[in-house]
Write a protein that holds these residues in place. Structure first.
Motif, PDB file in Angstrom:
ATOM      1  N   PRO A 116     -28.011  38.168 -31.882  1.00 24.21           N
ATOM      2  CA  PRO A 116     -27.999  39.642 -31.936  1.00 24.21           C
ATOM      3  C   PRO A 116     -29.354  40.299 -31.792  1.00 24.21           C
ATOM      4  CG  PRO A 116     -26.518  38.765 -33.592  1.00 24.21           C
ATOM      5  CD  PRO A 116     -27.201  37.584 -32.969  1.00 24.21           C
ATOM      6  N   TYR A 152     -20.589  47.734 -39.848  1.00 25.08           N
ATOM      7  CA  TYR A 152     -21.561  46.777 -39.321  1.00 25.08           C
ATOM      8  C   TYR A 152     -20.853  45.849 -38.331  1.00 25.08           C
ATOM      9  CZ  TYR A 152     -25.404  47.592 -42.652  1.00 25.08           C
ATOM     10  OH  TYR A 152     -26.444  48.119 -43.356  1.00 25.08           O
ATOM     11  N   THR A 153     -21.569  45.463 -37.293  1.00 22.82           N
ATOM     12  CA  THR A 153     -21.130  44.336 -36.474  1.00 22.82           C
ATOM     13  C   THR A 153     -21.764  43.080 -37.051  1.00 22.82           C
ATOM     14  OG1 THR A 153     -20.907  45.668 -34.481  1.00 22.82           O
ATOM     15  CG2 THR A 153     -21.166  43.305 -34.188  1.00 22.82           C
ATOM     16  N   CYS A 154     -20.952  42.090 -37.303  1.00 19.76           N
ATOM     17  CA  CYS A 154     -21.421  40.873 -37.967  1.00 19.76           C
ATOM     18  C   CYS A 154     -21.215  39.690 -37.032  1.00 19.76           C
ATOM     19  CB  CYS A 154     -20.638  40.671 -39.272  1.00 19.76           C
ATOM     20  SG  CYS A 154     -21.001  39.145 -40.118  1.00 19.76           S
ATOM     21  N   GLU A 155     -22.263  38.922 -36.821  1.00 23.04           N
ATOM     22  CA  GLU A 155     -22.164  37.710 -36.008  1.00 23.04           C
ATOM     23  C   GLU A 155     -22.569  36.524 -36.862  1.00 23.04           C
ATOM     24  OE1 GLU A 155     -24.215  36.026 -31.961  1.00 23.04           O
ATOM     25  OE2 GLU A 155     -23.162  37.932 -31.858  1.00 23.04           O
ATOM     26  N   LEU A 165     -13.129  39.997 -34.898  1.00 21.56           N
ATOM     27  CA  LEU A 165     -12.807  40.444 -33.545  1.00 21.56           C
ATOM     28  C   LEU A 165     -12.448  39.263 -32.659  1.00 21.56           C
ATOM     29  CD1 LEU A 165     -15.621  43.125 -33.075  1.00 21.56           C
ATOM     30  CD2 LEU A 165     -13.265  43.453 -33.849  1.00 21.56           C
ATOM     31  N   LYS A 190     -17.433  36.780 -34.421  1.00 17.61           N
ATOM     32  CA  LYS A 190     -17.838  38.183 -34.352  1.00 17.61           C
ATOM     33  C   LYS A 190     -16.827  39.014 -35.119  1.00 17.61           C
ATOM     34  CE  LYS A 190     -20.419  37.895 -30.042  1.00 17.61           C
ATOM     35  NZ  LYS A 190     -20.617  38.408 -28.666  1.00 17.61           N
ATOM     36  N   VAL A 196     -16.307  42.850 -37.746  1.00 18.54           N
ATOM     37  CA  VAL A 196     -16.820  44.133 -38.219  1.00 18.54           C
ATOM     38  C   VAL A 196     -16.608  44.190 -39.719  1.00 18.54           C
ATOM     39  CG1 VAL A 196     -16.579  45.428 -36.078  1.00 18.54           C
ATOM     40  CG2 VAL A 196     -14.648  45.264 -37.624  1.00 18.54           C
ATOM     41  N   SER A 244     -23.028  49.485 -36.241  1.00 20.37           N
ATOM     42  CA  SER A 244     -22.327  49.588 -34.964  1.00 20.37           C
ATOM     43  C   SER A 244     -21.736  50.969 -34.718  1.00 20.37           C
ATOM     44  CB  SER A 244     -21.221  48.533 -34.908  1.00 20.37           C
ATOM     45  OG  SER A 244     -20.437  48.687 -33.750  1.00 20.37           O
ATOM     46  N   HIS A 245     -20.824  51.428 -35.603  1.00 19.33           N
ATOM     47  CA  HIS A 245     -20.080  52.638 -35.308  1.00 19.33           C
ATOM     48  C   HIS A 245     -19.438  53.162 -36.584  1.00 19.33           C
ATOM     49  CE1 HIS A 245     -17.150  49.362 -35.229  1.00 19.33           C
ATOM     50  NE2 HIS A 245     -16.199  50.259 -35.453  1.00 19.33           N
ATOM     51  N   GLU A 295     -15.709  54.174 -38.190  1.00 21.03           N
ATOM     52  CA  GLU A 295     -14.322  53.785 -37.962  1.00 21.03           C
ATOM     53  C   GLU A 295     -13.416  54.499 -38.960  1.00 21.03           C
ATOM     54  OE1 GLU A 295     -12.147  49.651 -38.621  1.00 21.03           O
ATOM     55  OE2 GLU A 295     -13.400  49.624 -36.820  1.00 21.03           O
TER      56      GLU A 295
END
Length: 1053
Positions: free
Chosen positions: A125, A918-921, A944, A958, A960, A988-989, A991
């Motif tokens: 990331p 959050y986007t989590c990887e 995801l 991946k 969220v 990230s965004h 929601e």
């Protein structure tokens, strides 16, 4: 090799062609600081045995404890290539996403970068954040870090990994090149045969480029180096019988040439030294490579020590990386004209629209001259705090040989006098006399400066000189980010310099350069002057520069383009001292922290709370530690993290909570129920809500009535408005200037951005419901540039469009076209969107359509006549009254009525909370995959997709995760997986939370599924009540819920 003297480095500073400014970019734990240690060891600053263990550029205590870099650190290195000598200003940057603002400050000062990509984890990331896969930049270099574990992978996989990392490592997102569409791009991609890729293992100390082995084998095999360079990397193999290099290794099942000639040798070395520990074979290899290994290394119990000793002589990583940097990276004098123009562009102005004197400064950037006529131009990317004891003037310094001799003679003489006085019986008096006269450290070779050492931290500016020669004590202009060179030149007399700074020019001040420093990692070396093209530290600017600034001798210089931070500060806490008397110390400490951290924000809310805003959990912890131990030095009370939410409305749902279709009768019943609840309130006489959701509200003095309807915006339109806040803010400033009758010179780029926003909005708002909606936009909110819209649906009010700046051929008279009290409507809308009815959080994605607005004057009210919007005579008669009534009771009541109408219109629609996500990887093995899913599910996370990384046993997950559930997530997932999984969280965004915070069972199916009590957890209600409780708002909750038994106190006795 001994350490390079400061005099040698300062001599190289005067030759811009031999300077390379570069930084190291990579994901966390991919080996940036380890690689930097190897490069630092090549200059003799640290021992090569400690490279990778010392982490020299991690000077903070918490960096050493956590094992991650938290700040950008610079060091100047020397490198010789034959007769040529180079000065490399190396900046090590953090890899954790919380500190990507530090990466921005480092990248701005550099001309290129080394991107380190781990062959096991690949592109992660943080690399995607700092590297743009869609653009291309000439001045980028990739170094791929290969660990010993990957050496057994097939060469085809190595080739695919390298192509993948090369394709994704195309360009720094912060910069800079354009106009490359028609240029030859064969040199822009990352490929070993281009010479811009180094294979390395920094922990074992080896690194090589394809060119090195091409030269080695050209001598042994008698093949031209150019031929080997083209075939050593690719689908080629060596035919031993024909003694020729053939193509098609993959199709014929042959080992590629890269495996045959390069990797097999490295694998053999690892096998002999690490795996089998074959001493005889190791001795043969050492003699064949013609290197010398110390006997203690051969006898060492740890095979890695012997491996490092062999590799550091056979294929030193520092030699390969520094040689690649010197050959492939540009010098400061090679700066492109496109980059200069982008740096000098201010706001929305084009470069061509800048004053002529300002445009002439482009030559100074390109020439990078240090002559007397060259104007001094410096960019400060950040301010960093250092301990005053670390400054050169307070540092202990070694005595010279002459000083040592003088001290020795002084001690001998005083000793002789002492012995003579003892014999005379005067010992006591002499002791007192000697105590008063003898200096400290008389017999030592170290002396300290007699100047007092300040206890407070000192701020040093992290900067680069783009033009001219900056000298100690020089007077210079400090240009604020809003400084306009055209305005400055018009206000200042010709030939004006910083030494005569007495004029009052907006966003322009003067300061003196108190000290200049050469940045050497943990140490600073004082300099008298620094020529163009160098990275340096500047002291004495803490009163003039907050975070970043532009310094120049010429008032014609524009402020350089501000930094673009990829990390979004979203985590906030309220701080207060444990002892109220220490509040001034806390305020002072937070001011210093705000200056020292490029991303942290310090706010004082309306309630008086002091709030600290950070980019993430690790960043928050570092800021609190700095505040507690360095800047404020007091005990503090820190609130739980304040999580931001947004409020929105959605379309009426078609199914209930058990996925059963809702009939029309049920929908009407629910709407009537809301209407009845609203009409039963204390404002029942002044508020009317019809079945379609239209809210009509009359002011208490009966002089104004407004009708509002709330409509949910499409998600794509909301995202567009949120990402285009800068364009909307510029649009609002233009409209405000036009309303005031000012002439505005708008640049072509700004007009294109505004026209693009309008066109995109028209595409994202299709259908009959949104017909001509973009043209009827009244205002944006909150704060006039947010993701909410006020729509003009009045049939008899043709208000000037917010897009009027695009209609140059149709001049409009703003003053005559606006209705009276128009601004009151906008102000009420702004207040309503700033704090919604659920929990006083800002609204997002809501369109308020105003369908009725009737105003009557007080004279008409007394006569009982209606004063609507009809009739030109009435509008004309009201103009004079409006000028005196714009701040009167009608205006104030209209603002309040508009706000209340918007809130009731919002409540008449299905309400929802929006959570920050959050986007989590996560990378994890199959053994701990179930535990990772368990932690994510427990914290309301949503996976995801997952994929298995080819060639390894690692899975890439991946997901969220709500920001509200993210605190302690990294620690918990590491504990549950025994450290085998480590997540990276990037904002990230926003929601929408699916559940209605006010939901109660209404259908028979819902009663059967959830029961009459409906006591299942409502996530939206939990979040809403937590925010309301924190803000001191009313929370509807029962102290005892569903009590089934009565218990008396007597029973407990």
């Amino acid at each position: 090799m001994g350490p390079i003297s400061v005099d040698k480095l300062t001599a190289l500073q005067k030759s811009p062609a031999s300077i390379r400014n570069l930084c190291i970019l990579a994901h966390v734990d991919h080996g940036k600081t380890t690689l930097a240690d190897c490069l630092v060891a090549s200059n003799g600053i640290i021992s090569s045995r400690l490279a990778g263990k010392l982490r020299y550029l991690d000077s903070r205590e918490d960096e050493q404890i956590r094992g991650i870099t938290m700040k950008s650190s610079a060091i100047s290195l020397h490198f010789s290539k034959g007769q040529e000598e180079y000065l490399l200003n190396l900046i090590d940057s953090p890899g954790h996403v919380d500190f990507s603002s530090e990466v921005s400050t480092a990248v701005r000062l550099c001309d290129g970068a080394i991107v380190v990509v781990d062959a096991v984890e690949g592109v992660c990331p943080q690399v995607r954040v700092i590297v743009n896969p869609e653009a291309v930049k000439v001045n980028a270099v990739t170094g791929t870090l290969f660990t010993s574990k990957v050496l057994e992978e097939r060469a085809e996989r190595v080739k695919e990994d390298q192509k993948e990392s090369g394709a994704l490592s195309g360009d720094q997102v912060y910069d800079w090149s354009s106009g490359l569409e028609e240029a030859d791009d064969s040199q822009l991609y990352f490929s070993p045969d281009q010479g811009n890729v180094v294979f390395a293992s920094a922990i074992d100390g080896w690194g090589f480029s394809v060119q090195q082995f091409a030269h080695i084998y050209s001598e042994r095999m008698g093949i031209k180096a150019e031929v080997l360079l083209k075939t050593l990397w690719g689908d080629f193999y060596l035919d031993a019988k024909a003694k020729r290099i053939m193509k098609g290794a993959e199709a014929k099942g042959k080992k590629p040439l890269f495996v045959q000639l390069v990797l097999n040798n490295i694998w053999s070395l690892y096998e002999a030294v690490v795996t089998k520990r074959d001493k005889d074979r190791v001795e043969k290899m050492v003699s064949a490579l013609e290197i010398k290994v110390a006997p203690r290394d051969l006898r060492h119990s740890d095979p890695k020590v012997l491996l490092s000793a062999i590799c550091s002589q056979w294929l030193p990583v520092s030699q390969a990386v520094l040689l690649m940097a010197c050959e492939k990276l540009p010098s400061p004098i090679d700066m492109t004209a496109e980059r200069v123009e982008r740096l000098m562009n201010i706001g929305a102005h084009r470069f061509d629209s800048l004053p002529e004197q300002t445009q002439n400064l482009k030559t100074a950037f390109l020439q990078c001259s240090s002559g007397k006529d060259a104007p001094v131009i410096i960019f400060v990317s950040k301010m960093f705090a250092v301990d005053a004891k670390a400054l050169p003037q307070f540092r202990q310094r070694p005595l010279s040989q002459e000083e040592i001799v003088q001290r020795r003679e002084l001690v001998r003489r005083r000793h002789a006098e002492r012995m003579a006085e003892i014999t005379e019986g005067k010992k006591e008096a002499t002791d007192r006399k000697l105590e008063d006269q003898t200096p400290a450290n008389v017999g030592s070779q170290i002396v300290t400066d007699p100047k007092p050492v300040e206890e407070e931290d000192v701020f040093i500016a992290f900067a680069r000189v783009y033009s001219g020669m900056v000298r100690k004590g020089q007077r210079i202009f400090v240009l604020g980010p809003k400084y306009d060179p055209a305005q400055g030149l018009s206000l200042l007399p010709e030939g004006y310099s910083a030494t005569d700074c007495v004029y009052d020019v907006p966003h322009l001040s003067c300061c003196s350069v108190k000290s200049l420093y050469l940045l050497m990692g943990r140490d600073l070396e004082e300099l008298e002057e620094v020529p163009a093209g160098n990275v340096l530290g500047i002291g004495g600017l803490e009163e003039f520069v907050l975070k970043s600034a532009t310094l120049s001798e010429s008032p014609a210089c524009p402020p350089l383009t501000p930094l673009n931070f990829e990390a979004t500060p979203i985590v906030r806490v309220a701080i207060e001292p444990k002892h109220p008397s220490e509040m001034p110390k806390l305020v002072h400490g937070m001011r210093l922290l705000n200056q020292a951290d490029p991303c942290a924000e310090v706010l004082i809310q309306e309630t008086g709370e002091h709030v600290l805003v950070t980019a993430g959990e690790v960043h928050l912890q570092r800021c609190l530690d700095d505040l507690r131990e360095r800047f404020a030095k007091i005990e503090m009370s820190v609130s739980k993290p304040i999580i931001p939410f947004r409020e929105t409305v959605v379309r009426p749902p078609k199914v209930d909570m058990v996925n059963e279709d809702l009939g029309k009768q049920q929908k009407v019943a629910v709407i009537h129920q809301v209407k009845e609840e609203s009409s039963s309130g204390r404002l029942s006489e002044s508020i009317q809500i019809d079945s379609s959701g239209l809210v009509t509200l009359t002011t208490p003095n009966r002089l104004a009535t407004v009708g509002i309807r709330a409509i949910p915006l499409p998600q794509d339109a909301t995202c567009l408005l949120e990402s285009s806040s800068d364009v909307i803010r510029t649009l609002e400033q233009i409209n405000m200037s036009l309303r005031e009758g000012k002439t505005v010179d708008i640049s072509l780029r700004t007009l294109e951005a505004i026209a693009g926003l309008k066109a995109q909005l028209e595409n994202l708002l299709p259908g009959r419901k949104w017909r001509n909606a973009v043209e009827r936009i009244w205002a944006f909110g909150p704060r006039r540039f947010g993701p909410n819209i006020l729509l003009n649906s009045l049939k008899d009010y043709n208000r000037p469009s917010v897009w009027q700046c695009l209609n140059k051929d149709e001049p409009t008279n703003q003053a005559a076209a606006l209705r009276d009290l128009d601004n009151s409507i906008v102000s009420g809308f702004q207040l309503a969107t700033l704090s919604g009815p659920l929990c006083e959080e800002p609204l997002m994605g809501v369109c308020f359509s105003i369908e009725r607005w009737d105003v009557q004057s007080q004279q008409d009210s007394a006569r009982g006549t209606d004063g609507g919007v009809d009739g030109s005579e009435q509008d004309a008669g009201r103009t004079e009254a409006a000028s005196t009534d714009c701040y009167g009771p009608v205006s104030g009541q209209l603002i309040a009525a508009m706000k209340e109408a918007c809130r009731h219109a919002f409540q008449a629609q299905p309400q929802r909370l929006m959570a920050a996500m959050y986007t989590c990887e996560i990378m994890a093995t199959a053994e701990v995959l179930g535990r990772v899913y368990g932690v994510l599910g427990k914290r309301e996370g949503r996976v995801l997709h997952e994929e298995m990384k080819e060639g390894t046993d690692m899975f890439i997950i991946k997901a969220v995760l709500p920001v509200a559930e993210s605190f302690g997530f990294a620690d918990e997932i590491r504990k549950r997986t025994s450290g085998l999984a480590s997540p990276q969280l990037i904002f990230s965004h926003w929601e929408v939370i699916g559940s209605d915070p006010y939901w109660v069972p209404t259908t028979e199916e819902e009663y059967l599924h959830f029961g009459e009590k409906a006591d299942s957890v409502n996530q939206a209600l939990k979040y809403m009540n937590a925010v309301r409780r924190r803000k001191g708002l009313y929370v509807e909750e029962k102290i005892v819920e569903h009590a089934e038994k009565q218990r008396t106190l007597g029973k407990n006795k």
